[in-house]
Every structure is written in structure tokens, then in C-alpha cells.
Design an enzyme around this catalytic site. Structure first.
Site, mmCIF file in Angstrom:
data_model
loop_
_atom_site.group_PDB
_atom_site.id
_atom_site.type_symbol
_atom_site.label_atom_id
_atom_site.label_comp_id
_atom_site.label_asym_id
_atom_site.label_seq_id
_atom_site.Cartn_x
_atom_site.Cartn_y
_atom_site.Cartn_z
ATOM 1 C CB SER A 126 11.469 11.010 23.541
ATOM 2 O OG SER A 126 12.124 11.839 24.204
ATOM 3 C CG HIS A 149 16.764 11.358 23.774
ATOM 4 N ND1 HIS A 149 16.635 10.201 24.448
ATOM 5 C CD2 HIS A 149 15.396 11.974 23.755
ATOM 6 C CE1 HIS A 149 15.592 10.129 24.945
ATOM 7 N NE2 HIS A 149 14.632 10.917 24.545
#
Lengths: 255, 74
Positions: A126, A149
């Protein structure tokens, strides 16, 4: 300029190239000023480890291991300003965290003038992705992974199109930073971010070490040895460049 | 705050509201202001360093999480 001055200056500028101005400068400094800043031959490095969650504006509950951004940011200032530190090694094993805090650290590292090298071990997920690419050169261990993501919604969500717009823009900050600081294109990164069928209950992609390199996100796979070698190389290059600049400047002034 | 993490929000913020808020005290240590949490046996744990000197942040004694003896504080 008088004729005799020109002659002497001319002579020095011819004889000085490649030779350091004074080999005894260090020794003299110790004698004269009592300053003991003798540097090792290869240079001094500072190692910054980023682990667990990147803690931002909220203090996280104690079951989380966190890296506190309010402590890391002044540390980066000190590293940049310190005369004793020549380079920064960033070791990452993070699950992500606060967007603002992560981007703040990444921007600080990207704008440092000292050589920086990052090494992703275990995971750089992330918000760890922009932090990894922020350094001048980045390594990833072959067994390490990076999860890319979309940013998720949390807290109060108002069901209006503007909410989507807002999140798209927040996401764009990450996409832009990563595209600017690595070889991956914005489109490719967005594609990885929104890929389906890779993660069990989310959209996105898990990249293994060599896949991250293949996509141009990370420069090379490697370990501690490679990261340190590269960092010392960058330090050496920087020193040479600085010496060259100082020399050019001196000869320009003399002309 | 936007959390961008692979760990779900609920896991990160578990017990966020239930936990008892520890009393934090601001004190001076090694000439710098620190926020500490009292532990047992006259010991304190540094929670945060408040300083404008970047060098202080590189001092391992002043890192968050380090334990200090109560009599060193003022």
C-alpha cells in the site's frame, strides 16, 4: 588584473586538477579546531527502518506496531543536515498506513540531496510502495511482496458522486508520486491497482520481488549486500561530483 | 484520515474506543521536552519527543518507546 597575478593564478589552475587541494586538511582541522570529523573511507550511512503501520494523525491502538511520522520527519531533516552522515539506507517492511503521513515521508526522502537507497524485505504494501520508490535507487528481496490496491473508504461515507471523485483524487496522489519516482507508467500502475482475480477479497495485485522489477516499480532485486554496495557507489559518485564542481567553480573564479 | 493499508480498518482500530487512556505527562529529559507514560517502579516510557532541534531526533535515548528512570526526569 595585473600581469604577475595572472601568471601565478594560471599556474595553479594547471597543476591542481584531480589532486585534492590539501591532503592534510583533516589533520590540520583536528589540530587547529579540535574537530574530530574523520570520515571512514567509504562514508557513513544512517539506517532508517520503517516497520508495521505508518502512524499518522491518529495514535493507533497498542496492538499495532507503528512507525511514527512525527519522529521520522525531523530525523530526515537531521540526516540531510548532518555533516557526519553521507547516505541513507531505508529498510521497509510495512503493511501500509496513513496516506498523508506516508506521502509526507516519501516526499521528504525524494527531495533529499544525499544519496538514498531503499530495500524492501518481507513486504512493502500500500503506502509502502511510494516510500520504496522515493529513494534514488531501490532494491527488493526476491521473496518480498508489494500489494497495490485502491484506497478504501472508511469513516462516514456520503453516497454522492463527489465521494467517488474525492477518493479518485486521493488515489491519484499516490499514482502520480509512484509514476514520477519510478519507471512504471501511470496507466500501468492504475491497471495493477484495479486488477481483479488476484486478491481474495479485494481488487489489486500482489507483486513478488522480480515482478515488481519487471513492471519498473523497483530498480533491482537484491539483499543487504547489494543495497549497501549501491549506496556506497552513490556516495562515491556524489563526492566526485562535489569535488569536480568545487574545482570548476574555483577555476571559473580565477579566470 | 485515510488509511491505505492491507490490514483492514477494523483490525487496526480494534479496541480504539474501549482502551483506557493512559495518562501522558510532559517532562524534560536531557534538555528536551518529552511526553512520557508512567510505568511501574518509577520508570517512564517515552511516547513522543517535542523539540525543534533535528539532532535530538537522532538521539537513541530520546526515541519513542525507550524506557527511562524517573529520577532522570525533571
Amino acid at each position: 588584473m595585473r600581469e604577475e597575478d595572472r601568471v601565478t593564478f594560471g599556474n595553479t589552475s594547471v597543476t591542481t586538477p584531480d589532486v585534492p587541494i590539501d591532503n592534510n586538511t583533516n589533520l590540520d582541522e583536528i589540530k587547529e579546531l579540535g574537530k574530530a570529523s574523520i570520515k571512514t573511507k567509504k562514508g557513513n550511512i544512517h539506517c532508517l527502518t520503517v516497520i508495521g503501520q505508518i502512524e499518522g494523525h491518529m495514535v493507533l491502538p497498542p496492538q499495532n506496531k507503528t512507525t511514527k511520522y512525527e519522529h521520522v520527519i525531523p530525523q530526515l531533516v537531521a540526516i540531510e543536515e548532518s555533516e557526519e552522515i553521507d547516505g541513507l539506507l531505508l529498510i521497509l517492511n510495512t503493511v501500509g498506513g496513513d496516506v498523508e503521513a506516508g506521502l509526507a515521508i516519501a516526499e521528504m526522502i525524494a527531495s533529499m540531496s544525499k544519496p538514498t537507497v531503499s530495500l524492501v524485505l518481507g513486504g512493502g504494501h500500500s503506502i509502502g510502495v511510494p516510500m520504496a520508490v522515493a529513494t534514488r535507487y531501490c532494491f527488493i528481496a526476491p521473496s518480498a511482496t508489494m500489494t497495490i490496491h485502491p484506497i478504501r473508504l472508511n469513516g462516514m461515507v456520503i453516497g454522492v458522486p463527489q465521494t467517488y471523485e474525492y477518493f479518485d483524487r486521493m488515489q491519484e496522489r499516490v499514482v502520480q508520486f509512484v509514476a514520477k519516482n519510478s519507471k512504471i507508467s501511470k496507466d500501468n500502475f492504475r491497471k495493477l491497482m484495479l486488477k481483479t482475480g488476484e486478491l481474495a477479497n479485494d481488487v489489486g495485485t500482489v507483486l513478488f520481488g522480480d515482478e515488481a522489477v519487471k513492471h519498473g516499480l523497483i530498480d533491482e532485486t537484491g539483499g543487504l549486500r547489494d543495497a549497501l554496495k549501491k549506496l556506497y557507489e552513490l556516495i562515491e559518485d556524489d563526492k566526485k561530483k562535489k569535488e569536480g564542481n568545487a574545482h570548476n567553480k574555483a577555476s571559473e573564479e580565477l579566470q | 484520515m485515510i488509511l491505505y493499508s492491507i490490514v483492514p480498518f477494523e483490525v487496526v482500530f480494534k479496541d480504539y474506543y474501549e482502551r483506557d487512556h493512559q495518562s501522558k505527562i510532559e517532562m524534560d529529559y536531557l534538555g528536551e521536552k518529552v511526553v512520557v507514560v508512567p510505568l511501574s517502579n518509577n520508570r517512564y516510557r517515552i511516547e513522543r519527543l517535542i523539540s525543534t532541534s533535528p539532532k535530538a531526533y537522532l538521539n537513541p535515548k530520546l526515541m519513542p518507546g525507550s524506557i527511562i528512570q524517573g529520577d532522570e526526569l525533571s
